[in-house]
Structures are given as C-alpha cells and as structure tokens.
Design a protein around this motif. Structure first.
Motif, PDB file in Angstrom:
ATOM      1  N   ASP A  77       0.840  -1.187   0.000  1.00  0.00           N
ATOM      2  CA  ASP A  77       0.000   0.000   0.000  1.00  0.00           C
ATOM      3  C   ASP A  77       0.878   1.242   0.000  1.00  0.00           C
ATOM      4  N   GLU A  78       0.391   2.274  -0.625  1.00  0.00           N
ATOM      5  CA  GLU A  78       1.079   3.562  -0.598  1.00  0.00           C
ATOM      6  C   GLU A  78       0.650   4.308   0.655  1.00  0.00           C
ATOM      7  N   LYS A  79       1.495   5.163   1.158  1.00  0.00           N
ATOM      8  CA  LYS A  79       1.178   5.942   2.358  1.00  0.00           C
ATOM      9  C   LYS A  79      -0.128   6.718   2.170  1.00  0.00           C
ATOM     10  N   GLU A  80      -0.366   7.218   0.980  1.00  0.00           N
ATOM     11  CA  GLU A  80      -1.580   7.990   0.695  1.00  0.00           C
ATOM     12  C   GLU A  80      -2.848   7.155   0.890  1.00  0.00           C
ATOM     13  N   ASP A  81      -2.733   5.825   0.732  1.00  0.00           N
ATOM     14  CA  ASP A  81      -3.892   4.953   0.906  1.00  0.00           C
ATOM     15  C   ASP A  81      -4.426   4.993   2.338  1.00  0.00           C
ATOM     16  N   PHE A  82      -3.586   5.398   3.279  1.00  0.00           N
ATOM     17  CA  PHE A  82      -3.978   5.425   4.679  1.00  0.00           C
ATOM     18  C   PHE A  82      -4.608   6.749   5.094  1.00  0.00           C
ATOM     19  N   ASP A  83      -4.554   7.737   4.226  1.00  0.00           N
ATOM     20  CA  ASP A  83      -5.064   9.062   4.569  1.00  0.00           C
ATOM     21  C   ASP A  83      -6.560   9.078   4.852  1.00  0.00           C
ATOM     22  N   ALA A  84      -7.286   8.090   4.389  1.00  0.00           N
ATOM     23  CA  ALA A  84      -8.731   8.040   4.611  1.00  0.00           C
ATOM     24  C   ALA A  84      -9.079   7.698   6.056  1.00  0.00           C
TER      25      ALA A  84
ATOM     26  N   ILE B 203       7.119   8.990   9.808  1.00  0.00           N
ATOM     27  CA  ILE B 203       6.545   8.995   8.450  1.00  0.00           C
ATOM     28  C   ILE B 203       5.037   9.159   8.460  1.00  0.00           C
ATOM     29  N   GLY B 204       4.453   9.304   9.676  1.00  0.00           N
ATOM     30  CA  GLY B 204       3.037   9.651   9.717  1.00  0.00           C
ATOM     31  C   GLY B 204       2.110   8.757  10.508  1.00  0.00           C
ATOM     32  N   PHE B 205       2.596   7.646  11.042  1.00  0.00           N
ATOM     33  CA  PHE B 205       1.715   6.806  11.851  1.00  0.00           C
ATOM     34  C   PHE B 205       1.497   7.472  13.201  1.00  0.00           C
ATOM     35  N   ASP B 206       0.255   7.422  13.697  1.00  0.00           N
ATOM     36  CA  ASP B 206      -0.075   8.030  14.981  1.00  0.00           C
ATOM     37  C   ASP B 206       0.392   7.174  16.152  1.00  0.00           C
ATOM     38  N   GLU B 207       0.349   5.894  15.950  1.00  0.00           N
ATOM     39  CA  GLU B 207       0.676   4.964  17.029  1.00  0.00           C
ATOM     40  C   GLU B 207       1.344   3.732  16.429  1.00  0.00           C
ATOM     41  N   VAL B 208       2.191   3.074  17.245  1.00  0.00           N
ATOM     42  CA  VAL B 208       2.819   1.823  16.840  1.00  0.00           C
ATOM     43  C   VAL B 208       2.543   0.805  17.933  1.00  0.00           C
ATOM     44  N   VAL B 209       1.990  -0.338  17.567  1.00  0.00           N
ATOM     45  CA  VAL B 209       1.684  -1.398  18.523  1.00  0.00           C
ATOM     46  C   VAL B 209       2.732  -2.491  18.358  1.00  0.00           C
ATOM     47  N   ASP B 210       3.393  -2.815  19.460  1.00  0.00           N
ATOM     48  CA  ASP B 210       4.408  -3.871  19.463  1.00  0.00           C
ATOM     49  C   ASP B 210       3.721  -5.205  19.752  1.00  0.00           C
ATOM     50  N   LEU B 211       4.003  -6.204  18.955  1.00  0.00           N
ATOM     51  CA  LEU B 211       3.351  -7.504  19.105  1.00  0.00           C
ATOM     52  C   LEU B 211       3.987  -8.383  20.179  1.00  0.00           C
ATOM     53  N   ALA B 212       5.099  -7.954  20.757  1.00  0.00           N
ATOM     54  CA  ALA B 212       5.815  -8.804  21.713  1.00  0.00           C
ATOM     55  C   ALA B 212       4.948  -9.184  22.909  1.00  0.00           C
ATOM     56  N   ASN B 213       4.239  -8.224  23.508  1.00  0.00           N
ATOM     57  CA  ASN B 213       3.408  -8.526  24.682  1.00  0.00           C
ATOM     58  C   ASN B 213       2.262  -9.461  24.327  1.00  0.00           C
TER      59      ASN B 213
END
Length: 175
Positions: A66-73, A105-115
């Motif tokens: 996916d392009e970054k622009e695809d997430f703008d919605a 690069i524009g993500f509001d949050e990052v979820v780590d899968l380790a937990n």
C-alpha cells in the motif's frame, strides 16, 4: 457456489518473463505455470510465500504494498509491524528506533506484538495442559504456513492451534 477471488500479495509482470522456470522449481505448492513463455499461477493453490520473488532473476514477481496515501482516509493510523521487520535492521537498531521512524513517516501509534505474543504463549500453554488438544499442535502465527497446510496437507488442519494470530488480536484491540 460463488466464492470470492483470492487476494494475493504478489503481482506478476508477465512482460519481464522469458520462461526460465526458476520460479516453478521454487514454488512449494506447484502453483506456477509457464505457458507460451509467460508465467501465470493458480490462484487456488498459491500461498503467497514469496519463494517466486526470491527465485526470479528477472523481477517478474513483485510484492504488493500500500502507498502511504492509501492510509489518509483513516482518522487514526496505527502501525502493527511484524517482528520480522526489526530483524532487517540488525542488532544495532532497537525496536524503539523503528517505532519512532514509523511515527516520523506519519503513523499516529505503533503497537508492538511482543506482549501479545507472550500472552498468547501463556494461553496456549494453559490449553495444552488442561484442554486435551489434538497433538502435535501447529502454530497459527504464520498465515503462509496455515495456507500451505490447507493446500498440501489438509489432514493436518485440525492440528493448527485454535487461537487468533497476534496481528489480528492487536488490530482488534487497537480498533
């Protein structure tokens, strides 16, 4: 019976193919065909493992992204990176740096899968001890392995652990 077409994470650029058959030899499910010097694959048995991408010297197979622009919605953009992503940067780059780069690069949050992965391990251990599950038990963590079993060894499908994969759980929790 109407079935939806299968989504595949790999695009094929037939124009680059000259029929060398390296991809055919690499495909674990024998989903690739070369007809009249051009490649095609059988949608029903392709498991999106990416072996064709690795084997092809002509770059006929390209991963879809996916392009970054695809997430703008979306009002909130959450990245849930696979642990495999971290390994691509080596030991000198900790996950926190990767998380910050994703935010940059524009993500509001990052979820780590380790937990979540650790919690699933405890749940699975509990099930193994108390629920008399079918053994051997096969991890559902990798969707490619699950699809491989469905295509090549359907008699083993009932041995796949009955738990959601960490990515799905993280997405549900984030939502």
């Amino acid at each position: 019976m109407n079935t939806l077409p299968k989504y595949h994470a790999i695009k094929v650029d037939e124009q680059k193919c000259f029929g060398c058959t390296h991809c055919i030899k690499a495909c674990p499910t024998e989903a690739i065909r070369v007809r009249r010097g051009k490649v095609s694959f059988l949608n029903d048995i392709c498991i999106d493992c990416g072996e064709c991408i690795t084997a092809c010297t002509q770059k006929v197979f390209v991963p879809k992204s996916d392009e970054k622009e695809d997430f703008d919605a979306f009002s909130l953009q959450i990245a849930i990176p696979s642990p495999v992503l971290y390994t691509q940067f080596g030991q000198d780059v900790p996950p926190q740096i990767v998380h910050q780069a994703l935010k940059n690069i524009g993500f509001d949050e990052v979820v780590d899968l380790a937990n979540i992965t650790q919690q699933l391990g405890f749940v699975l251990l509990h099930h193994l001890k108390h629920d008399g599950m079918n053994k051997p038990l096969i991890s559902s963590y990798c969707p490619t392995i699950v699809r491989y079993l469905q295509v090549k060894y359907p008699n083993l499908v009932n041995h796949i652990e009955p738990l959601d994969v960490p990515l799905e759980i993280a997405a549900k929790e984030a939502k």
